[in-house]
Structure formats: structure tokens, C-alpha cells
Design an enzyme around this catalytic site. Structure first.
Site, PDB file in Angstrom:
ATOM      1  N   HIS A  15       0.740  -1.276  -0.158  1.00 28.73           N
ATOM      2  CA  HIS A  15       0.039  -0.076   0.008  1.00 28.73           C
ATOM      3  C   HIS A  15       0.739   1.308   0.021  1.00 28.73           C
ATOM      4  O   HIS A  15       0.107   2.419  -0.132  1.00 28.73           O
ATOM      5  CB  HIS A  15      -0.836  -0.049   1.181  1.00 28.73           C
ATOM      6  CG  HIS A  15      -0.375   0.392   2.482  1.00 28.73           C
ATOM      7  ND1 HIS A  15       0.616  -0.692   3.230  1.00 28.73           N
ATOM      8  CD2 HIS A  15      -0.280   1.326   3.302  1.00 28.73           C
ATOM      9  CE1 HIS A  15       0.852  -0.223   4.305  1.00 28.73           C
ATOM     10  NE2 HIS A  15       0.600   1.232   4.280  1.00 28.73           N
ATOM     11  N   TYR A 140      12.016 -10.408 -14.010  1.00 27.09           N
ATOM     12  CA  TYR A 140      10.601  -9.641 -13.559  1.00 27.09           C
ATOM     13  C   TYR A 140       9.589 -10.568 -14.249  1.00 27.09           C
ATOM     14  O   TYR A 140       8.551 -11.136 -13.519  1.00 27.09           O
ATOM     15  CB  TYR A 140      10.486  -8.298 -14.037  1.00 27.09           C
ATOM     16  CG  TYR A 140       9.343  -7.669 -13.284  1.00 27.09           C
ATOM     17  CD1 TYR A 140       8.995  -7.481 -12.156  1.00 27.09           C
ATOM     18  CD2 TYR A 140       8.501  -7.307 -14.296  1.00 27.09           C
ATOM     19  CE1 TYR A 140       8.023  -6.640 -11.423  1.00 27.09           C
ATOM     20  CE2 TYR A 140       7.363  -6.795 -13.897  1.00 27.09           C
ATOM     21  CZ  TYR A 140       7.253  -6.492 -12.409  1.00 27.09           C
ATOM     22  OH  TYR A 140       6.024  -5.858 -12.246  1.00 27.09           O
ATOM     23  N   LYS A 144       6.489 -13.037 -12.797  1.00 30.76           N
ATOM     24  CA  LYS A 144       5.022 -12.648 -12.925  1.00 30.76           C
ATOM     25  C   LYS A 144       4.368 -13.568 -13.747  1.00 30.76           C
ATOM     26  O   LYS A 144       2.985 -13.832 -13.493  1.00 30.76           O
ATOM     27  CB  LYS A 144       4.740 -11.213 -13.720  1.00 30.76           C
ATOM     28  CG  LYS A 144       5.369  -9.946 -12.759  1.00 30.76           C
ATOM     29  CD  LYS A 144       4.277  -9.902 -11.799  1.00 30.76           C
ATOM     30  CE  LYS A 144       4.840  -8.727 -10.843  1.00 30.76           C
ATOM     31  NZ  LYS A 144       3.876  -8.576  -9.708  1.00 30.76           N
ATOM     32  N   THR A 168      -0.100  -2.220 -17.947  1.00 30.40           N
ATOM     33  CA  THR A 168       1.297  -1.348 -19.046  1.00 30.40           C
ATOM     34  C   THR A 168       1.913  -0.418 -17.964  1.00 30.40           C
ATOM     35  O   THR A 168       1.988  -0.477 -17.013  1.00 30.40           O
ATOM     36  CB  THR A 168       0.462  -0.424 -19.905  1.00 30.40           C
ATOM     37  OG1 THR A 168      -0.174   0.472 -19.363  1.00 30.40           O
ATOM     38  CG2 THR A 168      -0.458  -1.357 -20.995  1.00 30.40           C
ATOM     39  N   ASN A 169       2.744   0.408 -18.626  1.00 30.57           N
ATOM     40  CA  ASN A 169       3.901   1.094 -17.896  1.00 30.57           C
ATOM     41  C   ASN A 169       3.131   2.129 -17.075  1.00 30.57           C
ATOM     42  O   ASN A 169       2.393   3.121 -17.601  1.00 30.57           O
ATOM     43  CB  ASN A 169       4.725   2.055 -18.599  1.00 30.57           C
ATOM     44  CG  ASN A 169       5.908   1.125 -19.362  1.00 30.57           C
ATOM     45  OD1 ASN A 169       5.472  -0.339 -19.795  1.00 30.57           O
ATOM     46  ND2 ASN A 169       7.198   1.442 -19.613  1.00 30.57           N
ATOM     47  N   ARG A 213       5.965   2.544 -26.248  1.00 33.65           N
ATOM     48  CA  ARG A 213       5.276   2.079 -24.724  1.00 33.65           C
ATOM     49  C   ARG A 213       3.827   2.877 -24.478  1.00 33.65           C
ATOM     50  O   ARG A 213       3.575   3.790 -25.074  1.00 33.65           O
ATOM     51  CB  ARG A 213       6.163   2.644 -23.606  1.00 33.65           C
ATOM     52  CG  ARG A 213       7.655   2.112 -23.603  1.00 33.65           C
ATOM     53  CD  ARG A 213       7.661   0.562 -23.164  1.00 33.65           C
ATOM     54  NE  ARG A 213       8.897   0.025 -23.119  1.00 33.65           N
ATOM     55  CZ  ARG A 213       9.619  -0.524 -24.154  1.00 33.65           C
ATOM     56  NH1 ARG A 213       9.121  -0.438 -25.491  1.00 33.65           N
ATOM     57  NH2 ARG A 213      10.754  -1.012 -23.968  1.00 33.65           N
TER      58      ARG A 213
HETATM   59  P1  GDP Z   1      10.637  -1.048 -20.183  1.00 27.66           P
HETATM   60  O1  GDP Z   1       9.224  -0.691 -20.379  1.00 27.66           O
HETATM   61  O2  GDP Z   1      10.537  -2.435 -19.329  1.00 27.66           O
HETATM   62  O3  GDP Z   1      11.572  -1.294 -21.230  1.00 27.66           O
HETATM   63  O4  GDP Z   1      11.248  -0.045 -19.047  1.00 27.66           O
HETATM   64  P2  GDP Z   1      11.704   1.571 -18.997  1.00 27.66           P
HETATM   65  O5  GDP Z   1      10.227   2.365 -18.709  1.00 27.66           O
HETATM   66  O6  GDP Z   1      12.761   1.522 -17.952  1.00 27.66           O
HETATM   67  O7  GDP Z   1      12.315   1.742 -20.196  1.00 27.66           O
HETATM   68  C1  GDP Z   1      11.329   2.087 -21.447  1.00 27.66           C
HETATM   69  C2  GDP Z   1      12.124   2.660 -22.576  1.00 27.66           C
HETATM   70  O8  GDP Z   1      12.430   4.001 -22.432  1.00 27.66           O
HETATM   71  C3  GDP Z   1      13.490   1.991 -23.074  1.00 27.66           C
HETATM   72  O9  GDP Z   1      13.716   2.077 -24.308  1.00 27.66           O
HETATM   73  C4  GDP Z   1      14.558   2.869 -22.348  1.00 27.66           C
HETATM   74  O10 GDP Z   1      16.028   2.587 -23.026  1.00 27.66           O
HETATM   75  C5  GDP Z   1      14.093   4.298 -22.551  1.00 27.66           C
HETATM   76  N1  GDP Z   1      14.501   5.394 -21.823  1.00 27.66           N
HETATM   77  C6  GDP Z   1      14.948   6.301 -22.358  1.00 27.66           C
HETATM   78  N2  GDP Z   1      15.460   7.247 -21.320  1.00 27.66           N
HETATM   79  C7  GDP Z   1      15.276   6.562 -20.228  1.00 27.66           C
HETATM   80  C8  GDP Z   1      15.438   6.936 -18.627  1.00 27.66           C
HETATM   81  O11 GDP Z   1      16.143   7.907 -18.655  1.00 27.66           O
HETATM   82  N3  GDP Z   1      15.062   5.890 -18.000  1.00 27.66           N
HETATM   83  C9  GDP Z   1      14.472   4.991 -18.194  1.00 27.66           C
HETATM   84  N4  GDP Z   1      14.365   3.956 -17.446  1.00 27.66           N
HETATM   85  N5  GDP Z   1      14.258   4.276 -19.352  1.00 27.66           N
HETATM   86  C10 GDP Z   1      14.705   5.337 -20.559  1.00 27.66           C
END
Ligand code: GDP
Length: 319
Positions: A15, A140, A144, A168-169, A213
Site C-alpha cells: 500500500h 521480472y 510474473k 502497462t507502464n 510504450r
Molecule cells: P521497459 O518498459 O521495461 O523497457 O522499461 P523503462 O520504462 O525503464 O524503459 C522504457 C524505454 O525508455 C527503454 O527503451 C529505455 O531505454 C527508454 N529510456 C529513455 N530514457 C530513459 C531513462 O532515462 N530511464 C529509463 N528507465 N528508460 C529510458
């Protein structure tokens, strides 16, 4: 059995996290006050006997399992053992304890990274285990997948009403803004903010900027969890016979497009510099949201509005 009684006892595991805290807000808002909450300090869900004792004592009616070790593309690479071991332990302990005390419905938080890297887009729930995974987060993802499959097994053998939501993200207020361990949206929001405040001419973007994404506001995901808890069992079974539901907006953006939005919202003109030594990860992650739409839920918050709300939170609490 679905949630209809406002006095039902609901355990929200995790939480204090981005999603768990949003779920608690949504449940309280919807009139559910009988919540059981434990910090990881008070109850380590990786500890099987502690988890069993807790479930025996509390006997919750409903459970939302939002406790997990999470992180971005680099964190997965740096802490593979933590990602697989902690998540497997947490899930296994909670799912088994919940089965023993006959929890009426449990919502397990999965992730869209469980789907094969080369699966057709948008990703349907039926694509689970149909091909090889993306390398960067397979630790991960495997954990999952085990959790989702365990829910299916418990449904089948013990008639447990356990449902898995593939998120999703996620992003939103209370996110992790650490540049090494966070996901892309909070990381870049912080980088653009610092570029504006410190008058830096450029921002480093990992990878090519081309991956796509799908971003979902954490408050919307929390709303989806509370919604699913309340869907009658027959309806849920009709729409999701395998117990899987994707939750997303149904729209994706490239990382470069995301940068454009962030730059406008933060109000900076700095240039993007791509660091190609960092991984791109999977080329696209866009889910098919037909099942949730059929049940009657769609994500209400457009991406720019969600980013504005997250940025307001960041400025107040972190900047
Ligand atoms: P994913 O969705 O599991 O790949 O995880 P992330 O959210 O960490 O990364 C998504 C995409 O954003 C990947 O292609 C990363 O290389 C890109 N990316 C670009 N800049 C950044 C940054 O500053 N941090 C992270 N975490 N990802 C980045």
C-alpha cells in the site's frame, strides 16, 4: 465472489507503492473503510511463516496483491536475482495463504512484459507463453508469469476467484524518480525539470527513442483494480475465462514522442541526446483492452493530463 459490502475486509499488499497507495485512495473514496495495511517493515511478505500468521489472524475477505519488486530497464539488469527471487516469494506466500483462508476474490498485479517480445500488437491475453521473452526484463517477467499461472492453477484446482491484471507502464504521483532504478516517464520528467531549472542545453535519453510504450496513470490503474473487485463472478468468468485482463489505454507513443510531451509540459527547449549504449528493450508494448472495455471500463486520463498531475506532484514533493 465479488465485492459489494462496504464493510468487507480488504488487504492491500504494497500500500505504500505507486499503485498500492492509489488503490487505498480509490477504495476509501468508494466507501470501503475496512482496509488492512502493513508496511514491509511490519510484514515481510517474502517470509512464508510471517505471511501465514498474518493471514490466519486477519482472514481478509478480499486481497489486492500490489506488493512487488519493480523497476526500470536498468534496475532489471542490475538486480536480476532480487527481481526474480523477491517476486516469486511474495506471490507464492500470499497466493497460498489467501487460498488457505478462503479469500473471496484476489486481484494479482501482472505486467504487460509477460507477453513474448515478438508477439503481434496489440497484445491479447491469449498470447501468454506463445514465444520467447524480451531479454532485458525476463527476470521480472518470468516471476510474473509464474504468479499469473499460479492464479490460474488455484482457480482450476481450488475454485479460487483469483484474477490477474496486466498493467502497462504505470506512472503518477508518488512515483520513483531515481534516475538509475526508475521507469522512463518519471526519469525523463525529472531530467527535463532539472534541465529547465539548471539551464542545461540537453537531456540524455537512453536508447534510440524509437521503442513504443503505453503509459497508464496510476490512479486509473487503481480505479481498474477497484472496478474488477466489484464485477460479478459470472460476468468476469464469461469475459476472462482464463482469469487474465489487460489494463491500458489502448494507445502507445514512442519514447521520442513522450519526450516532446514532457518538454512542453515542463516548458524547456533543451535538445535530446540519445545514449545508444543503453538498451532499447522491447520494440513495442501495446495491449488489447477489449476485455476491460467489454466489462465496462476504459482509462479516463489522457496522457498529457496525467503527466501534468504527476509533474505538479513532483514539484511539490521532490523538486
Ligand atoms: P521497459 O518498459 O521495461 O523497457 O522499461 P523503462 O520504462 O525503464 O524503459 C522504457 C524505454 O525508455 C527503454 O527503451 C529505455 O531505454 C527508454 N529510456 C529513455 N530514457 C530513459 C531513462 O532515462 N530511464 C529509463 N528507465 N528508460 C529510458
Amino acid at each position: 465472489m465479488h465485492l459489494e459490502n462496504a464493510n468487507a475486509k480488504i488487504y492491500v499488499a504494497g500500500h505504500r507503492g505507486l499503485l498500492g497507495s492509489a488503490i487505498v485512495r480509490q477504495l476509501r473514496c468508494a466507501g470501503f473503510q475496512n482496509l488492512i495495511l502493513r508496511t514491509s517493515k511490519d510484514l515481510d511478505l517474502r517470509d512464508q511463516s510471517a505471511t501465514d500468521i498474518f493471514f490466519e489472524a486477519e482472514r481478509p475477505d478480499f486481497v489486492v496483491l500490489a506488493a512487488a519488486r519493480v523497476g526500470g530497464i536498468l534496475a532489471n539488469d542490475q538486480y536480476p536475482a532480487d527481481f526474480i527471487c523477491d517476486n516469486l516469494s511474495i506471490q507464492n506466500n500470499v497466493l497460498q495463504a489467501a487460498t488457505r483462508v478462503h479469500v473471496r476474490r484476489l486481484v494479482f498485479l501482472g505486467s504487460t512484459c509477460i507477453y513474448p517480445r515478438e508477439a503481434p500488437q496489440p497484445l491479447k491475453e491469449s498470447y501468454l507463453l506463445s514465444g520467447p521473452l524480451e531479454e532485458t526484463n525476463r527476470w521480472y517477467a518470468v516471476a510474473k508469469i509464474a504468479g499469473v499461472t499460479q492464479c490460474q492453477a488455484l482457480r482450476r484446482q481450488h475454485r479460487c476467484d483469483f484474477v490477474s491484471l496486466m498493467a502497462t507502464n504505470l506512472y503518477g504521483p508518488g512515483d520513483n524518480f531515481d534516475l538509475q532504478t526508475s521507469h522512463v516517464l518519471p526519469a525523463l520528467l525529472r531530467k527535463f525539470h532539472e534541465a529547465r531549472v539548471l539551464e542545461q542545453p540537453e537531456v540524455i535519453v537512453w536508447g534510440s527513442g524509437k521503442p513504443r510504450r503505453e503509459f497508464l496513470f496510476s490512479e486509473d490503474m487503481a480505479e481498474a483494480c477497484v472496478f474488477v473487485l466489484q464485477v460479478p463472478e459470472e460476468e468476469l468468468h464469461r469475459v476472462a475465462p482464463d482469469g487474465l485482463l489487460n489494463v491500458g489505454t489502448g494507445q502507445d507513443v514512442s519514447i521520442n514522442e513522450l519526450c516532446g510531451m514532457l518538454r512542453d509540459i515542463v516548458d524547456t527547449r533543451c535538445a535530446l541526446v540519445h545514449d545508444r549504449s543503453k538498451p532499447d528493450g522491447t520494440p513495442q508494448k501495446l495491449v488489447d483492452v477489449t476485455r476491460m472495455q467489454t466489462l465496462g471500463w476504459t482509462a479516463p486520463t489522457p496522457l498529457p493530463l496525467g503527466i501534468e498531475k504527476t509533474y505538479a506532484w513532483y514539484q511539490k514533493h521532490c523538486a
